[in-house]
Write a protein that holds these residues in place. Structure first.
Motif, PDB file in Angstrom:
ATOM      1  N   ARG A 188       0.827  -1.203   0.000  1.00 15.16           N
ATOM      2  CA  ARG A 188       0.000   0.000   0.000  1.00 15.16           C
ATOM      3  C   ARG A 188       0.866   1.260   0.000  1.00 15.16           C
ATOM      4  NH1 ARG A 188      -2.876  -0.781   4.279  1.00 15.16           N
ATOM      5  NH2 ARG A 188      -1.823   0.711   5.655  1.00 15.16           N
ATOM      6  N   ARG A 189       1.992   1.244   0.718  1.00 17.51           N
ATOM      7  CA  ARG A 189       2.887   2.406   0.744  1.00 17.51           C
ATOM      8  C   ARG A 189       3.470   2.665  -0.650  1.00 17.51           C
ATOM      9  NH1 ARG A 189       7.467   2.540   4.879  1.00 17.51           N
ATOM     10  NH2 ARG A 189       7.453   4.725   4.183  1.00 17.51           N
ATOM     11  N   TYR A 190       3.843   1.588  -1.340  1.00 19.24           N
ATOM     12  CA  TYR A 190       4.379   1.764  -2.692  1.00 19.24           C
ATOM     13  C   TYR A 190       3.304   2.234  -3.656  1.00 19.24           C
ATOM     14  CZ  TYR A 190       8.824  -0.339  -1.383  1.00 19.24           C
ATOM     15  OH  TYR A 190      10.051  -0.579  -0.809  1.00 19.24           O
ATOM     16  N   LEU A 191       2.097   1.718  -3.513  1.00 21.30           N
ATOM     17  CA  LEU A 191       0.996   2.155  -4.371  1.00 21.30           C
ATOM     18  C   LEU A 191       0.687   3.636  -4.149  1.00 21.30           C
ATOM     19  CD1 LEU A 191      -1.350  -0.946  -4.036  1.00 21.30           C
ATOM     20  CD2 LEU A 191      -0.098  -0.245  -6.087  1.00 21.30           C
ATOM     21  N   GLU A 192       0.718   4.064  -2.904  1.00 18.19           N
ATOM     22  CA  GLU A 192       0.470   5.474  -2.597  1.00 18.19           C
ATOM     23  C   GLU A 192       1.570   6.347  -3.190  1.00 18.19           C
ATOM     24  OE1 GLU A 192       0.209   5.367   1.624  1.00 18.19           O
ATOM     25  OE2 GLU A 192      -1.915   4.773   1.651  1.00 18.19           O
ATOM     26  N   HIS A 193       2.813   5.848  -3.153  1.00 21.54           N
ATOM     27  CA  HIS A 193       3.914   6.601  -3.756  1.00 21.54           C
ATOM     28  C   HIS A 193       3.739   6.713  -5.274  1.00 21.54           C
ATOM     29  CE1 HIS A 193       7.865   8.005  -4.908  1.00 21.54           C
ATOM     30  NE2 HIS A 193       8.025   6.926  -5.651  1.00 21.54           N
ATOM     31  N   LEU A 194       3.319   5.615  -5.911  1.00 14.96           N
ATOM     32  CA  LEU A 194       3.093   5.642  -7.359  1.00 14.96           C
ATOM     33  C   LEU A 194       1.991   6.631  -7.726  1.00 14.96           C
ATOM     34  CD1 LEU A 194       3.379   1.821  -8.158  1.00 14.96           C
ATOM     35  CD2 LEU A 194       5.014   3.616  -8.782  1.00 14.96           C
ATOM     36  N   CYS A 195       0.983   6.733  -6.869  1.00 12.71           N
ATOM     37  CA  CYS A 195      -0.076   7.720  -7.093  1.00 12.71           C
ATOM     38  C   CYS A 195       0.484   9.139  -6.971  1.00 12.71           C
ATOM     39  CB  CYS A 195      -1.215   7.519  -6.094  1.00 12.71           C
ATOM     40  SG  CYS A 195      -2.230   6.050  -6.387  1.00 12.71           S
ATOM     41  N   ALA A 196       1.330   9.355  -5.958  1.00 11.64           N
ATOM     42  CA  ALA A 196       1.923  10.678  -5.767  1.00 11.64           C
ATOM     43  C   ALA A 196       2.830  11.051  -6.929  1.00 11.64           C
ATOM     44  CB  ALA A 196       2.719  10.703  -4.454  1.00 11.64           C
ATOM     45  N   ALA A 197       3.457  10.038  -7.545  1.00 13.95           N
ATOM     46  CA  ALA A 197       4.355  10.279  -8.677  1.00 13.95           C
ATOM     47  C   ALA A 197       3.604  10.399  -9.991  1.00 13.95           C
ATOM     48  CB  ALA A 197       5.377   9.148  -8.769  1.00 13.95           C
ATOM     49  N   GLY A 198       2.286  10.221  -9.958  1.00 12.86           N
ATOM     50  CA  GLY A 198       1.491  10.335 -11.173  1.00 12.86           C
ATOM     51  C   GLY A 198       1.529   9.112 -12.059  1.00 12.86           C
ATOM     52  N   GLN A 199       2.029   7.980 -11.522  1.00 11.34           N
ATOM     53  CA  GLN A 199       2.119   6.755 -12.306  1.00 11.34           C
ATOM     54  C   GLN A 199       0.938   5.817 -12.070  1.00 11.34           C
ATOM     55  OE1 GLN A 199       6.342   5.952 -10.944  1.00 11.34           O
ATOM     56  NE2 GLN A 199       6.534   5.425 -13.097  1.00 11.34           N
ATOM     57  N   ALA A 200       0.167   6.096 -11.051  1.00 10.80           N
ATOM     58  CA  ALA A 200      -1.024   5.296 -10.746  1.00 10.80           C
ATOM     59  C   ALA A 200      -2.099   6.221 -10.201  1.00 10.80           C
ATOM     60  CB  ALA A 200      -0.688   4.195  -9.736  1.00 10.80           C
ATOM     61  N   GLU A 201      -3.322   5.707 -10.160  1.00  7.12           N
ATOM     62  CA  GLU A 201      -4.408   6.503  -9.599  1.00  7.12           C
ATOM     63  C   GLU A 201      -5.237   5.645  -8.651  1.00  7.12           C
ATOM     64  OE1 GLU A 201      -7.246   7.933 -12.389  1.00  7.12           O
ATOM     65  OE2 GLU A 201      -7.805   5.954 -13.135  1.00  7.12           O
ATOM     66  N   LEU A 202      -5.763   6.286  -7.639  1.00  8.63           N
ATOM     67  CA  LEU A 202      -6.626   5.629  -6.661  1.00  8.63           C
ATOM     68  C   LEU A 202      -8.057   5.683  -7.169  1.00  8.63           C
ATOM     69  CD1 LEU A 202      -7.177   4.398  -3.854  1.00  8.63           C
ATOM     70  CD2 LEU A 202      -7.308   6.740  -2.968  1.00  8.63           C
ATOM     71  N   ARG A 203      -8.708   4.518  -7.184  1.00 14.56           N
ATOM     72  CA  ARG A 203     -10.092   4.434  -7.665  1.00 14.56           C
ATOM     73  C   ARG A 203     -10.940   3.756  -6.585  1.00 14.56           C
ATOM     74  NH1 ARG A 203     -10.156   2.079 -13.664  1.00 14.56           N
ATOM     75  NH2 ARG A 203     -11.984   3.420 -13.814  1.00 14.56           N
ATOM     76  N   PRO A 204     -11.684   4.522  -5.794  1.00 16.56           N
ATOM     77  CA  PRO A 204     -12.527   3.913  -4.753  1.00 16.56           C
ATOM     78  C   PRO A 204     -13.635   3.067  -5.378  1.00 16.56           C
ATOM     79  CG  PRO A 204     -12.251   6.277  -4.402  1.00 16.56           C
ATOM     80  CD  PRO A 204     -11.766   5.986  -5.780  1.00 16.56           C
ATOM     81  N   ARG A 205     -13.875   1.918  -4.782  1.00 17.67           N
ATOM     82  CA  ARG A 205     -14.997   1.086  -5.219  1.00 17.67           C
ATOM     83  C   ARG A 205     -15.987   1.022  -4.061  1.00 17.67           C
ATOM     84  NH1 ARG A 205     -14.061  -4.972  -7.275  1.00 17.67           N
ATOM     85  NH2 ARG A 205     -13.243  -3.836  -9.091  1.00 17.67           N
ATOM     86  N   TYR A 206     -17.184   1.488  -4.310  1.00 17.16           N
ATOM     87  CA  TYR A 206     -18.188   1.559  -3.252  1.00 17.16           C
ATOM     88  C   TYR A 206     -19.041   0.303  -3.235  1.00 17.16           C
ATOM     89  CZ  TYR A 206     -16.856   6.438  -3.023  1.00 17.16           C
ATOM     90  OH  TYR A 206     -16.130   7.605  -2.888  1.00 17.16           O
ATOM     91  N   GLY A 207     -19.144  -0.288  -2.063  1.00 21.51           N
ATOM     92  CA  GLY A 207     -19.964  -1.478  -1.890  1.00 21.51           C
ATOM     93  C   GLY A 207     -21.317  -1.117  -1.324  1.00 21.51           C
ATOM     94  N   THR A 208     -21.968  -2.116  -0.778  1.00 15.84           N
ATOM     95  CA  THR A 208     -23.315  -1.889  -0.246  1.00 15.84           C
ATOM     96  C   THR A 208     -23.288  -1.201   1.109  1.00 15.84           C
ATOM     97  OG1 THR A 208     -23.268  -4.120   0.706  1.00 15.84           O
ATOM     98  CG2 THR A 208     -24.262  -3.854  -1.478  1.00 15.84           C
ATOM     99  N   ALA A 209     -22.178  -1.390   1.840  1.00 18.70           N
ATOM    100  CA  ALA A 209     -22.089  -0.772   3.159  1.00 18.70           C
ATOM    101  C   ALA A 209     -20.623  -0.626   3.542  1.00 18.70           C
ATOM    102  CB  ALA A 209     -22.822  -1.628   4.201  1.00 18.70           C
ATOM    103  N   GLY A 210     -20.374   0.272   4.489  1.00 21.28           N
ATOM    104  CA  GLY A 210     -19.023   0.426   4.986  1.00 21.28           C
ATOM    105  C   GLY A 210     -18.177   1.334   4.105  1.00 21.28           C
ATOM    106  N   ARG A 211     -16.873   1.368   4.408  1.00 24.22           N
ATOM    107  CA  ARG A 211     -15.948   2.234   3.693  1.00 24.22           C
ATOM    108  C   ARG A 211     -15.687   1.694   2.291  1.00 24.22           C
ATOM    109  NH1 ARG A 211     -10.825   2.780   7.467  1.00 24.22           N
ATOM    110  NH2 ARG A 211     -10.197   4.131   5.720  1.00 24.22           N
ATOM    111  N   PRO A 212     -15.429   2.586   1.320  1.00 24.77           N
ATOM    112  CA  PRO A 212     -15.134   2.117  -0.037  1.00 24.77           C
ATOM    113  C   PRO A 212     -13.790   1.385  -0.086  1.00 24.77           C
ATOM    114  CG  PRO A 212     -14.728   4.467   0.144  1.00 24.77           C
ATOM    115  CD  PRO A 212     -15.419   4.055   1.412  1.00 24.77           C
ATOM    116  N   GLU A 213     -13.683   0.432  -0.967  1.00 26.51           N
ATOM    117  CA  GLU A 213     -12.430  -0.292  -1.152  1.00 26.51           C
ATOM    118  C   GLU A 213     -11.502   0.549  -2.021  1.00 26.51           C
ATOM    119  OE1 GLU A 213     -10.858  -4.651  -2.710  1.00 26.51           O
ATOM    120  OE2 GLU A 213     -12.624  -3.729  -3.630  1.00 26.51           O
ATOM    121  N   HIS A 214     -10.258   0.704  -1.575  1.00 28.47           N
ATOM    122  CA  HIS A 214      -9.278   1.459  -2.354  1.00 28.47           C
ATOM    123  C   HIS A 214      -8.654   0.535  -3.400  1.00 28.47           C
ATOM    124  CE1 HIS A 214      -8.545   4.805   0.860  1.00 28.47           C
ATOM    125  NE2 HIS A 214      -9.775   4.791   0.370  1.00 28.47           N
ATOM    126  N   ARG A 215      -8.762   0.932  -4.648  1.00 25.52           N
ATOM    127  CA  ARG A 215      -8.182   0.159  -5.737  1.00 25.52           C
ATOM    128  C   ARG A 215      -7.269   1.078  -6.556  1.00 25.52           C
ATOM    129  NH1 ARG A 215     -10.334  -4.708  -5.953  1.00 25.52           N
ATOM    130  NH2 ARG A 215      -9.433  -5.111  -8.005  1.00 25.52           N
TER     131      ARG A 215
END
Length: 220
Positions: A188-215
């Protein structure tokens, strides 16, 4: 640019044939020989003088990493199912121009070969001496890269980035952890770094209940 001569090295005859077929589809590249052992690979380099070797690590007589150490004046692209960081790091230290994790698609290999050809074109265009900006472009140094956070390594970051790119779709941190063999927290730390570097993006997936899944999805 003259045609690039390629030696394919893999202990599996069928896999070597498939990889040779991938190479044959890329304009400007030609397979000059195929080897299935480390000894045969070293002999083929002497005989055919290739520009690039696609080198597997798991060979019957010696490690591909040992073959890499013995090769001089030839570029090597490692192709292996080995995804552990020490192996990747040793390949980098040995001078491999790239590292592709099996199984991979024809498109993934094509991308690496085109990058390799582009580097050669740039080297030819530079001439006898290079400026710093020429070197930065050759080594892929971005003009404004996000700094690597403390505790993260470039080799592991490359592994996570390759895994996300090769997936072809978004991944959760847990899914990426399973594919890389790393812990979910670390990935997760590496994925967050890739997002900060503009090489990846965070895409929340919303389910039926609870917090969205980070993808996470690769942008490049």
């Amino acid at each position: 640019m003259s045609e690039m001569r390629v030696l394919v090295v893999d202990d599996d005859f069928m896999v070597a044939r498939i990889h040779s077929g991938y190479v044959a589809r890329v304009p400007g590249f030609r397979v000059v020989s195929v080897a299935h052992t480390g000894a045969d690979a070293l002999a083929a380099v002497e005989e055919f003088d290739p520009d690039l070797v696609l080198l597997d690590i798991y060979l019957p007589d010696m490690s591909g990493l040992e073959v890499l150490k013995r090769l001089h004046h030839v570029d090597v692209l490692m192709i292996s199912a080995a995804r552990d960081v020490p192996t990747v790091r040793e390949a980098m230290r040995g001078g491999a121009v790239n590292y592709l994790i099996k199984p991979f698609t024809a498109a993934a290999l094509t991308e690496r070969l085109q990058q390799y050809a582009d580097t050669h074109r740039r080297l030819t265009a530079i001439g006898a001496e290079a400026r710093q900006d020429d070197v930065d472009r050759l080594f892929g140094t971005p003009k404004s890269a996000a700094p690597m956070p403390k505790g993260l390594s470039a080799a592991t970051c490359a592994l996570v980035a390759d895994t996300l790119r090769e997936a072809g779709h978004d991944l959760s941190a847990a899914e990426a952890a399973q594919l890389t063999g790393l812990s979910r927290v670390s990935v997760r730390r590496y994925l967050e770094h890739l997002c900060a570097a503009g090489q990846a993006e965070l895409r929340p997936r919303y389910g039926t209940a609870g917090r969205p899944e980070h993808r996470y999805r690769w942008l490049g």
